[in-house]
Motif scaffolding. Structure first.
Motif, short mmCIF file in Angstrom:
data_model
loop_
_atom_site.label_atom_id
_atom_site.label_comp_id
_atom_site.label_asym_id
_atom_site.label_seq_id
_atom_site.Cartn_x
_atom_site.Cartn_y
_atom_site.Cartn_z
N TYR A 15 42.10 42.36 84.13
CA TYR A 15 42.42 41.42 85.21
C TYR A 15 43.47 41.96 86.19
CZ TYR A 15 39.33 38.10 82.94
OH TYR A 15 38.23 37.48 82.41
N CYS A 16 44.70 41.47 86.15
CA CYS A 16 45.59 41.70 87.30
C CYS A 16 46.27 43.08 87.27
CB CYS A 16 46.62 40.59 87.42
SG CYS A 16 48.10 40.82 86.45
N VAL A 18 49.22 44.00 86.83
CA VAL A 18 50.29 44.34 85.88
C VAL A 18 49.78 45.43 84.94
CG1 VAL A 18 51.79 43.46 84.05
CG2 VAL A 18 51.27 42.02 86.03
N GLY A 19 48.49 45.34 84.60
CA GLY A 19 47.90 46.39 83.77
C GLY A 19 48.38 46.36 82.34
N CYS A 20 48.39 45.17 81.73
CA CYS A 20 48.89 45.07 80.35
C CYS A 20 48.02 45.88 79.40
CB CYS A 20 48.88 43.61 79.91
SG CYS A 20 50.03 42.57 80.83
N LEU A 47 50.95 39.16 76.60
CA LEU A 47 49.73 39.02 77.39
C LEU A 47 49.72 37.61 77.95
CD1 LEU A 47 46.93 40.46 75.02
CD2 LEU A 47 47.86 41.56 77.06
N CYS A 48 49.08 37.42 79.08
CA CYS A 48 48.93 36.04 79.57
C CYS A 48 47.61 35.48 79.05
CB CYS A 48 49.00 36.01 81.10
SG CYS A 48 47.46 36.45 81.91
N LYS A 50 44.85 34.97 80.40
CA LYS A 50 43.61 35.68 80.77
C LYS A 50 43.41 36.91 79.88
CE LYS A 50 44.69 35.80 85.28
NZ LYS A 50 45.64 34.75 85.62
N GLY A 51 44.45 37.71 79.75
CA GLY A 51 44.33 38.91 78.92
C GLY A 51 44.07 38.55 77.47
N HIS A 180 50.57 36.97 88.17
CA HIS A 180 50.97 38.18 87.44
C HIS A 180 51.90 37.71 86.32
CE1 HIS A 180 50.13 39.24 91.64
NE2 HIS A 180 49.63 40.35 91.16
N PRO A 181 51.36 36.91 85.40
CA PRO A 181 52.24 36.11 84.53
C PRO A 181 53.24 36.92 83.69
CG PRO A 181 50.00 35.30 84.44
CD PRO A 181 49.95 36.59 85.20
N VAL A 182 52.84 38.09 83.23
CA VAL A 182 53.78 38.85 82.39
C VAL A 182 54.96 39.33 83.23
CG1 VAL A 182 53.99 40.99 81.06
CG2 VAL A 182 52.07 39.44 80.64
FE1 SF4 Z 1 46.08 40.81 82.13
FE2 SF4 Z 1 47.69 38.71 82.27
FE3 SF4 Z 1 48.68 41.13 81.85
FE4 SF4 Z 1 47.70 40.47 84.23
S1 SF4 Z 1 49.51 39.59 83.24
S2 SF4 Z 1 47.31 42.37 83.13
S3 SF4 Z 1 45.99 39.16 83.66
S4 SF4 Z 1 47.34 40.00 80.48
#
Ligand code: SF4
Length: 681
Positions: A15-16, A18-20, A47-48, A50-51, A180-182
């Motif tokens: 997803y975003c 941040v690239g978790c 992780l948020c 979505k991840g 970009h929750p994290v």
């Molecule tokens: Fe994925 Fe969420 Fe991390 Fe963005 S903040 S990379 S959506 S887990």
């Protein structure tokens, strides 16, 4: 109850930006769980939602796993041989009848660096056109253009780890707690530890509610507000004289230019109180290091590029560049949107963001063919050209351009004029459904290998965790087959993702030191020029990429033409929410859909009262460009006279409302200012 995973594979969130880093738990070739990588620098064990949970799209019931062709309006399943032959024949025919520049190619921010490299190579080598772009066009090309112009490199100057080094955080036009929750959580934690937080946003976002100073400009007035902050820096002698003397040009000229930009003048245009402007300027200049992070609320405007330039002026004036905890940091919306553009899915630059005029000969030598030298059309001007009958074919990879572009009704008219639309995706998206002729099914990022580039320039590995579904192939495999069919098999003989990456390292010296082996664990931040180079956390520490001294820019204010009137009394901004991602192609096919099943329109309680509207009522929203019906949410996050709507639901097609205004430098559409009216549906 999900089965217990029997195998875990380390990869990168799809997803975003941040690239978790995450690990995918698999049982019986199905993804049944994900968990964060505890020691990953970008997410540090978080992780948020979505991840963590939004991977169900991989096995969605409507996923397409066999190629399709359309006859008389109906899709027919076929095999790869026929689909590739038809696609190749169509491209060959258009090129023969109208020339290669009648074809456009769009790369994907969900595809890997390797695949985007092959996409632009395909456009240039096989088709013979620079009409190649990606969805960075509609989000952060203004950031890239401004950063490249002023500092020499069009990417984030610092790292996410710098958030914990900053004494002041300046968040401009971004809502990282949701998008970009994290990173949003790291900003909030740093503020809770005592760092100063300044938020510039028309809405009272989660971070705005805890900010020391929240500056809420009327949509479309970022430039006057940022200029007034610069005015205060000069007027109160808050500029960093030593930094300016050593590293910056144009100071006297900018001081004279900013003299009339008083906070009081900015108040008249933006509605932001003058004392709040002065307070923000003092914090940013005195409580250093101060780190700026910005989003699309700064870029998706008539003056998107100029807005970012005005922000860079502030960083240069205060010496908030080239050191930990400072800098200009675009928060990229999609996991590999920066990678797609830097790989060369851009009509004016080749891999490494080098201009065609500077690098064509070098790439001709590397690829062994003559290349087109004239800059091509971008994603937005391709639609203009289709409208004008000059573009005849579009090859769209992993990008629902119909649902994503502003002014959807006009986009639809343009796409309907094309002789050939090839869509390469996992699903029959809105573009494929309405305009596609050939559909090429491809795998998700959980079914292939490669790399993504996150917002802090970190190249991270993507690894195959499950087998490709059905007959679907990776984007790279499709591109190589299509290139082979069109007679360029020699230039596309890559046997694996690593071989493509090694070719990228050979043509782009800034990543020469990033091998698959070295990036295996945490990835590496470019520039990283050889195998002993640890990578670069902070850019411009000693000099700027293009010069010893940066040049300040005098940015004059130009109001948007998208204005309120008696007929259209509200200003609408559009954006994302926590549970969904862009036009919903992926999250709309996961359990996120249960948490947020539809787009919504946010309206201030005062306005709702005036119109006698309440929560969940269906309302018709009309702009000068189109209309949609949305359920209402009464919310004090928006100011009176302003509205906010999400754009995740293709059934609503919010971009029917957005209009033709674009950033004057890059063509990024002005998604953030739309004059509308609202009534009960
Ligand atoms: Fe994925 Fe969420 Fe991390 Fe963005 S903040 S990379 S959506 S887990």
């Amino acid at each position: 109850h999900e089965p217990v995973p029997t195998e875990w594979t380390r990869t990168t969130c799809p997803y975003c930006g941040v690239g978790c880093k995450l690990e995918v738990g698999v049982a019986g070739d199905r993804i049944v769980a994900t968990r964060p990588v505890i020691d990953a620098p970008s997410n540090k064990g978080h992780l948020c939602v979505k991840g963590r949970y939004a991977h169900g799209y991989v096995d969605a019931a409507d996923r397409i796993t066999v190629p399709k062709v359309r006859h008389d309006g109906r899709w027919r399943s076929t095999d790869w041989a026929e689909a590739i032959t038809l696609a190749a024949d169509g491209l060959r025919r258009v090129a023969a009848e109208h020339g290669p520049d009648a074809i456009g190619v769009l790369g994907s921010s969900r595809a890997t660096n390797e695949e985007n490299y092959l996409t632009q190579k395909f456009a240039r080598v096989v088709i013979g056109t620079n009409n190649v772009d990606c969805c960075a066009r509609v989000c952060h090309t203004p950031s890239a253009a401004a950063l490249k112009h002023m500092l020499g490199t069009g990417v984030a100057t610092n790292s996410f780890d710098d958030i914990e080094q900053a004494k002041t955080l300046l968040v401009v036009g971004a809502n990282p707690l949701e998008n970009h929750p994290v990173v949003g959580a790291r900003i909030r934690q740093q503020a809770q530890r005592g760092a100063h937080l300044i938020v510039i946003d028309p809405r009272r976002t989660g971070l705005a509610r805890i900010a020391d100073v929240h500056l809420a400009p009327r949509p479309g007035t970022n430039v006057p507000l940022l200029n007034s902050l610069a005015h205060v820096l000069f007027a109160e002698d808050l500029v960093d004289r030593d930094f300016l003397a050593a590293r910056v040009e144009g100071v006297e000229g900018l001081a004279a230019f900013m003299a009339p930009w008083t906070p009081e003048r900015a108040t008249q245009l933006s509605g932001v109180p003058a004392d709040a402007i002065r307070r923000a300027a003092r914090l940013y200049a005195l409580e250093r290091p101060a780190m700026a992070l910005h989003g699309l609320g700064l870029t998706e405007h008539l003056q998107g590029t100029q807005g970012v330039m005005a922000l860079i002026d502030l960083a240069l004036l205060t010496g908030n560049l080239g050191r930990a905890g400072s800098g200009i940091n675009p928060l990229r919306g999609q996991n590999n949107v920066q990678g797609a553009a830097v790989m060369g899915c851009d009509p004016g630059t080749l891999t490494g963001s080098v201009r065609l005029v500077d690098a064509c000969q070098r790439f001709e030598a590397a690829w062994g063919v003559a290349l087109p030298h004239k800059p091509g059309l971008n994603a937005v001007t391709m639609i203009d050209a289709a409208h004008a009958g000059k573009l005849k074919a579009l090859y769209v990879i992993g990008y629902d351009i119909f649902a994503s572009l502003a002014n959807a009704d006009v986009t639809a008219m343009a796409l309907s004029k094309l002789d050939l639309v090839i869509v390469q995706d996992m699903f029959l998206n809105e573009t494929a459904n309405s305009f596609g002729h050939v559909f090429l099914p491809v795998v998700s990022s959980f079914e292939k290998d490669g790399t993504f580039m996150n917002s802090e320039r970190r190249i991270q590995r993507v690894r195959r965790a499950v087998a490709p579904r059905g007959d679907s192939l990776s984007d790279a495999e499709v591109l190589c087959r299509l290139a082979g069919e069109l007679g360029f098999g020699d230039q596309f003989r890559h046997t694996c993702a690593e071989a493509v990456w090694d070719e990228i390292r050979a043509v782009w010296p800034a990543v020469a030191g990033i091998s698959y082996g070295r990036s295996s664990r945490h990835g590496l931040q470019w520039p990283c020029v050889d195998e002993y180079d640890p990578g670069t956390a902070v850019l411009h520490a000693r000099r700027f990429a293009n010069a010893d001294k940066a040049k300040l820019e005098q940015v004059d204010y130009r109001p948007t033409t998208e204005c309120t009137s008696e007929q259209y009394p509200f200003l609408l901004t559009t954006g994302r929410t926590l549970h969904h991602f862009n036009v919903g192609t992926m999250t709309g096919r996961t359990r996120q859909q249960l948490l947020r099943p539809t787009d919504t329109l946010d309206m201030h309680p005062y306005d709702a009262g005036q119109l006698d509207l309440r929560d969940d009522m269906p309302v018709r929203v009309e702009s000068r460009h189109g209309e949609v019906v949305l359920p209402l949410r009464v919310s004090d996050a928006v100011a009176p006279g302003q509205l906010f709507a999400t754009f995740h639901d293709p059934a609503r097609m919010l971009n029917r409302l957005t209009g033709p205004v674009r950033d004057t430098v890059t063509s990024a559409p002005e998604y953030k200012v739309v004059a509308v009216r609202v009534r009960l549906a």
